[in-house]
Scaffold this active site. Structure first.
Site, PDB file in Angstrom:
ATOM      1  CB  SER A   9      -0.948  -0.054   1.200  1.00 28.69           C
ATOM      2  OG  SER A   9      -1.956   0.929   1.106  1.00 28.69           O
ATOM      3  CG  ASP A  12       7.507   5.769 -10.860  1.00 30.71           C
ATOM      4  OD1 ASP A  12       7.947   4.678 -11.260  1.00 30.71           O
ATOM      5  OD2 ASP A  12       6.317   5.962 -10.539  1.00 30.71           O
ATOM      6  CE  LYS A  72      -4.829  -2.100   0.693  1.00 28.02           C
ATOM      7  NZ  LYS A  72      -4.941  -0.708   0.203  1.00 28.02           N
TER       8      LYS A  72
END
Length: 638
Positions: free
Chosen positions: A442, A453, A468
């Site tokens: 999560s 990223d 998740k």
């Protein structure tokens, strides 16, 4: 490797503790709450035949998860229901009628009485040697009472074997605790034989079963469970600040928490036994019930009747206070390297309350280290971090990047909202590793994947994280922990989240840059092993952010604040990754202790709960530290 340690397959299934009273549910309120949950869910909007089947199957498993009560002949019409029966269930549901579930529930009540008779019958019988071959998670319903009796004997044998593994002082006391937990769980169903209370409890099981049939993260909580959930999220509670152990004749104070009122007053000490709370005896009471009596609003007093190990008995009044479980929030360590240090920051959850948050605590820790030492690198350790509060995850990410999109949320209508870091005040812009494992989920995946990223961090650890990528809303707000709805609360999956690259970790998890095996590496855990997981999805990347999700009235003003010091993708470490991977692989291959550890991981009986550290060393962290050292040297060499 499948997760089949005895401790998991036997003890945990019986660790669901009873609560004194069932939620205040009726047929009408249960239907109303069910419809709220369905309407709020990202994909399941109504009671369909598929949801009805899932709910029915879950209901049976809620009642008898170990299949040690009900017989196959008693449940066969419900395990594979006909189309006619499913249609009838749906029609009755729409009329707020739950007769079928009441019928199943009463069968379970009868099965509990039968189970207790069988327990008496097998008390003096020997346990079978073949018990270890039984997997209670995969077992089918017993065909008759004889088979059920054999199963109970096998269960007892496994429990005794577990007692040996745990090295408990007294097997008899250990078995008595398990028996007490079973009795508490049975009483939760029986409710003293009162039909009205049984129906209320039945409605609670129905709501749990419905939620479990939608996806793995939509959950109904009884009032007691809702309070406990908030404690886990915030890592704070209101009480006396003590850890208790059920010793059958009372609840022993195992540990007094630093800063808590139990330790602060100086009247209590470890080893004391609580035998009454506010003059109500707690001997024989379930530990969850006893704890709920002890906890209460800040500033209120609770009277404890104490039996000391010396035989002294006395009453003492303790004023409840807020207890912050700091040791389960985060911890830091400085690891010497060269003429400075590498910071290891272990974050267990993304917490936030009125006095502290994960972001502010980490920021202060980094600033303190920078003031005292030459900080050369940071290892942000998110292993086992199951998430927490989403804005806190955004703030933690903002400690390492400048302004920009951190996470995007898409709801069931396709609407996308971006959560951004608006601060250019970066706490650390140097070498950064994020250590994850299969237990990172999560919000932890958001932070790890976003930093990856932007090219801001190297991810190391297990090959991928939990997976998740869905977000939930909870009906109980953080500030209302003492205002729990007596009908219960729920959290429901409303959509997916995506990091700035447009990718979601849903189902697939976040892939690391350098694989470093840990105690969870071989386990079959994660979203892909859930019963009803949502599919993976992608949206367009958002490295270029025009604030289109913000109302035009506010957009221009926000753009002025947001336009400077934007975080762009930076390829800080790409050229070093091949060498980092090669060096790490060689070290692991040549480390005999690590190789022995990897052999243990592949064994069926490997238990990660007791083997997080192998040979007293956290091998996964040690290798991450080596990777960081390599990275620092490479960066210094240019």
């Amino acid at each position: 490797m499948k997760l089949k340690p005895l401790i998991f397959s036997i003890l945990i299934l019986f660790a669901v503790c009873a609560e004194a009273k069932p939620p205040k549910l009726t047929a009408h309120t249960t239907y109303k709450k069910s419809e709220e949950i369905l309407k709020g869910h990202v994909s399941c909007k109504e009671m369909t035949p598929e949801i009805a089947r899932r709910t029915l199957k879950n209901f049976l498993n809620e009642l008898d998860p170990t299949k040690t009560y009900l017989l196959a002949s008693e449940v066969e019409k419900w395990t594979e229901p006909s189309e006619e029966l499913v249609d009838k269930i749906i029609q009755n549901y729409k009329k707020e009628r739950f007769e079928l579930y009441e019928k199943i529930y009463q069968v379970m009540v009868g099965a509990i009485h039968r189970r207790n008779d069988l327990e008496e019958k097998i008390k003096g019988l020997l346990s079978p040697e073949s018990a270890k071959n039984i997997d209670f998670k995969a077992v089918k319903w017993a065909q008759n009472e004889r088979e059920l009796e054999e199963r109970l004997l096998a269960l007892r044998a496994l429990q005794l074997e577990t007692a040996d593994k745990l090295e408990v002082d007294s097997k008899e006391q250990f078995m008595q605790r398990l028996s007490k937990r079973r009795s508490s769980r049975e009483e939760e169903v029986i409710q003293g034989g009162k039909k009205k209370l049984q129906n209320k409890q039945m409605f609670a099981y129905f709501l749990k079963s419905l939620c479990g049939g939608l996806d793995n993260h939509t959950v109904y909580f009884t009032p007691q469970e809702a309070n406990q959930f908030m404690v886990q999220v915030q890592q704070r509670l209101f009480g006396i600040g003590a850890q208790l152990r059920d010793d059958l004749t009372g609840f022993t104070l195992v540990r007094l928490l630093d800063g808590g009122p139990a330790l602060r007053d100086g009247k209590l000490k470890a080893g004391d036994k609580i035998i009454a709370v506010d003059h109500e005896p707690v001997v024989g009471m379930d530990i969850v019930e006893a704890v709920s009596l002890i906890r209460g609003p800040k500033g209120t007093a609770v009277n404890l009747t104490i039996l000391r190990e010396t035989g002294e008995k006395f009453d003492t009044e303790v004023v409840r206070d807020e207890i912050v479980l700091k040791e389960t929030r985060f911890e830091t360590a400085k690891l010497p390297y060269g003429n400075g240090v590498i910071a290891h920051i272990r974050l267990f959850s993304f917490y936030q309350d009125s006095t502290a948050s994960a972001a502010t605590d980490i920021k202060e820790a980094i600033e303190a280290i920078k003031k005292e030492d030459n900080l050369q690198g940071v290892i942000l350790d998110l292993r086992g971090n199951a998430g927490g509060i989403l804005p806190t995850a955004v703030a933690v990410t903002g400690l390492f990047i400048q302004k920009g999109v951190v996470v995007s949320i898409k709801d069931s209508g396709g609407n996308i909202q971006h959560l951004r870091n608006f601060s250019s005040d970066v706490s650390w812009d140097g070498p950064l590793l994020v250590l994850t494992n299969k237990g990172s989920a999560s919000a932890a995946e958001i932070v790890a994947q976003t930093l990856q990223d932007y090219g801001r961090a190297i991810l190391v650890g297990d090959p991928y994280t939990w997976g998740k990528g869905s977000y939930q809303t909870f009906t109980l707000e953080a500030g209302n922990i003492h205002k729990v709805n007596p009908q219960g609360e729920y959290k429901v999956t409303r959509g997916l989240y995506y990091t700035v690259s447009g990718k979601s970790p849903q189902l697939t998890g976040t892939k690391v840059d350098v694989e470093v095996p840990g105690s969870l590496t071989e386990l079959e855990i994660g979203e892909s092993f859930a019963k009803f997981p949502l599919e993976n999805d992608e949206i367009s990347p958002n490295f270029v952010d025009n604030l289109y999700d913000i109302h035009p009235f506010h957009r221009r003003k926000m753009m002025r604040l947001y336009s400077k010091n934007r975080q762009e993708y930076v390829d800080l470490y790409g050229s070093y990754l091949p060498a980092l991977k090669k060096n790490s692989s060689l070290r692991i291959e040549q480390n005999k202790n690590y190789q022995n550890f990897l052999k243990e991981l592949r064994k069926e009986e490997f238990d990660p709960e007791t083997a997080e550290r192998y040979g007293q060393n956290d091998l996964q962290l040690e290798e991450s530290l080596n990777i960081m050292k390599d990275l620092i040297l490479m960066l210094q060499a240019g």
